[in-house]
Design an enzyme around this catalytic site. Structure first.
Site, short mmCIF file in Angstrom:
data_model
loop_
_atom_site.label_atom_id
_atom_site.label_comp_id
_atom_site.label_asym_id
_atom_site.label_seq_id
_atom_site.Cartn_x
_atom_site.Cartn_y
_atom_site.Cartn_z
N ASP A 180 0.85 -1.19 0.00
CA ASP A 180 0.00 0.00 0.00
C ASP A 180 0.89 1.24 0.00
OD1 ASP A 180 0.95 0.13 2.65
OD2 ASP A 180 -0.81 -0.94 3.38
N ASP A 232 1.51 5.00 1.62
CA ASP A 232 1.19 5.92 2.70
C ASP A 232 1.79 7.28 2.38
OD1 ASP A 232 -0.08 3.97 4.42
OD2 ASP A 232 1.92 3.12 4.66
N ASP A 253 9.34 3.77 12.98
CA ASP A 253 10.01 2.65 13.65
C ASP A 253 11.43 2.37 13.14
OD1 ASP A 253 8.87 1.76 11.28
OD2 ASP A 253 7.73 0.13 12.19
P1 ATP Z 1 3.78 -2.79 4.74
O1 ATP Z 1 2.64 -1.88 4.47
O2 ATP Z 1 4.49 -3.25 3.55
O3 ATP Z 1 3.43 -3.89 5.66
P2 ATP Z 1 4.86 -0.47 6.00
O4 ATP Z 1 6.25 -0.12 6.42
O5 ATP Z 1 4.23 0.43 4.99
O6 ATP Z 1 4.89 -1.95 5.54
P3 ATP Z 1 2.61 0.15 7.65
O7 ATP Z 1 2.05 -0.62 8.78
O8 ATP Z 1 1.80 0.35 6.44
O9 ATP Z 1 4.00 -0.52 7.31
O10 ATP Z 1 3.04 1.56 8.26
C1 ATP Z 1 3.45 2.64 7.43
C2 ATP Z 1 4.58 3.38 8.07
O11 ATP Z 1 4.18 3.94 9.33
C3 ATP Z 1 5.81 2.53 8.42
O12 ATP Z 1 6.65 2.39 7.33
C4 ATP Z 1 6.44 3.35 9.53
O13 ATP Z 1 7.16 4.44 9.01
C5 ATP Z 1 5.24 3.89 10.26
N1 ATP Z 1 4.83 2.99 11.37
C6 ATP Z 1 3.92 2.00 11.32
N2 ATP Z 1 3.80 1.40 12.50
C7 ATP Z 1 4.65 2.01 13.33
C8 ATP Z 1 4.97 1.85 14.71
N3 ATP Z 1 4.40 0.90 15.44
N4 ATP Z 1 5.91 2.68 15.24
C9 ATP Z 1 6.48 3.64 14.49
N5 ATP Z 1 6.22 3.83 13.21
C10 ATP Z 1 5.31 3.05 12.62
MG MG Z 2 2.26 0.32 4.30
#
Ligand code: ATP
Ligand code: MG
Length: 426
Positions: free
Chosen positions: A52, A54, A130
């Site tokens: 996805d 963001d 994170d």
């Molecule tokens: P994917 O969507 O491929 O699983 P992602 O890195 O995009 O991986 P998401 O859960 O969509 O993960 O979160 C988007 C972004 O928000 C992350 O890349 C990170 O920068 C931030 N984020 C998400 N969860 C946390 C958390 N628990 N603590 C700090 N930052 C977070």
């Molecule tokens: Mg994501």
């Protein structure tokens, strides 16, 4: 801070979802800063297809909803704007601040952040993400990448590095430990040394994470096509038991259970990577089976009926697990069906087998039984009989379920399920 100019990186607009681009441009044209961030940047840099996209912006949620009509403000922990394009949702978040100095950020005794709803600058937003590789910002105004830490280099080095002090960051939000496992498994990255000990000692903090959030994170861990690698890492980092307290057998001392879980993980990965659906119910049926099975066998003698004892075991196991992962009813019902179907596979005569065959959840129950047979928990011959029954012609099926057939097969009763009645005609 490092800025990687457009000619020096490989993110092209072709690899970004057109809807995400539209949102970025519209925010920019409305006078706001807008960046693609998180998995959308990370995965494109790695040559992978992002799950996805963001977006981070200095526009406040209300501003975002003024720019987009197809927008809904949501927010559990933090208010976000969701912009809808058919089935695709683009998540737009306002830069978040640390709130450290002004006492706006509330933590509990263990250091977990309870409220964190403070807007901030781009740099502050980067700091509270994170991992370094998740804190890269693709700037729509000049197509550069902004890196406040070491994310860009860490991507090249396949390093999973937490921003800031690992112990503090894991205490703030223990879910980051599960995320570390997920990213390490999915990207085949190395978890940095400084993270290893904190994860191995802080796992217990996961027990206090709100169950609804845990359910979401646990599912994500096993549905991204690298469930087996995640499973191995969870065990290596001593987190597995904290995810499934209702089933905490000692996997180390139970090779059959280990084989069962590993096979299930491998099958899950094969299905996910082939684009086939995997139901949360099947996964939870697998993870909680060790717990349910124990309760079931423990009560069999008293209750007489296997099915009834499995039902009780299901209730007890689910009740215990609910304290940790909020399993929704839509998952519990089919999971329960998968379990309660198990004794019925031993009824191979009369009308019951064909009735079971037409059960809407037969396939899931059968897959589960097959898995059990592959690790020697039930007689593989019984599983094969069901495999054959499904492809047999009607005439053959009638022959298979005829009583004499069972008489012959009855000798091969499975060891571990001797409590299951091999029933005859109704
Ligand atoms: P994917 O969507 O491929 O699983 P992602 O890195 O995009 O991986 P998401 O859960 O969509 O993960 O979160 C988007 C972004 O928000 C992350 O890349 C990170 O920068 C931030 N984020 C998400 N969860 C946390 C958390 N628990 N603590 C700090 N930052 C977070
Ligand atoms: Mg994501």
């Amino acid at each position: 801070m490092m800025i990687i100019a457009r000619p020096d990186h490989n993110i092209s607009r072709n690899s970004i979802s057109p809807h995400a681009l539209k949102v970025l441009y519209r925010l920019k044209n409305a006078g706001y800063e807008a960046y693609l961030v998180g998995g959308g940047v990370r995965d494109v840099l790695l040559g992978k297809q992002p799950k996805d996209f963001d977006i981070a912006t200095n526009a406040h949620p209300e501003d975002v909803s003024r720019v987009f009509r197809n927008c809904r403000l949501i927010g559990r922990r933090f208010r976000l704007a969701h912009v809808y394009f058919g089935r695709e949702i683009i998540e737009v978040a306002t830069f978040r601040g640390s709130g450290n100095d002004d006492g706006l950020r509330e933590t509990n005794q263990e250091g977990r952040i309870l409220h964190d709803n403070v807007y901030g600058t781009l740099e502050e937003d980067a700091e509270r993400r994170d991992f370094t590789i998740n804190a890269l910002y693709y700037n729509i105004s000049d197509f550069s990448i902004v890196d406040f830490s070491t994310g860009y280099q860490d991507i090249a080095d396949a390093q999973l590095r937490l921003i800031g002090d690992p112990e503090t960051r894991f205490r703030e939000d223990p879910v980051r430990m599960i995320r570390a496992i997920r990213f390490a498994a999915k990207l085949d990255f190395i978890i940095e040394d400084q993270c290893v000990e904190p994860i191995k000692t802080l796992g217990g903090l996961l027990l206090d994470v709100p169950p609804a959030r845990m359910f979401d994170e646990v599912l994500k861990l096993f549905l991204h096509g690298h469930a087996l690698a995640s499973f191995h890492l969870l065990r290596e980092y001593k987190l597995y038991d904290y995810l499934f307290p209702a089933s905490k057998d000692n996997i180390d001392e139970d090779p059959q259970l280990r084989a069962f879980l590993e096979k299930a993980m491998r099958n899950t990965d094969v299905r996910v990577n082939a684009g086939k659906p995997v139901t949360p119910a099947f996964l939870f049926a697998v993870f909680l089976w060790a717990g349910a099975k124990q309760v079931a066998t423990g009560k069999t003698e008293h209750l007489g009926s296997w099915i009834e004892s499995i039902q009780l075991a299901c209730d007890a196991t689910v009740k215990q697990q609910q304290k940790h992962t909020a399993i929704p009813k839509r998952v519990i019902h089919p999971m329960r069906e998968i379990w309660t179907m198990q004794p019925r596979f031993f009824q191979r005569t009369g009308k019951r087998p064909l009735r079971l065959l037409s059960h809407p959840k037969f396939r899931a129950g059968y897959d589960f039984f097959l898995l059990r047979s592959q690790v020697g928990e039930v007689d593989p011959e019984v599983a094969k009989w069901w495999t054959d029954l499904q492809v047999a012609s009607e005439a053959e099926q009638r022959k298979m379920v005829a009583p004499k057939h069972t008489q012959r097969k009855k000798k091969a009763k499975p060891k571990s399920e001797s409590t299951a009645p091999e029933e005859h005609d109704d």
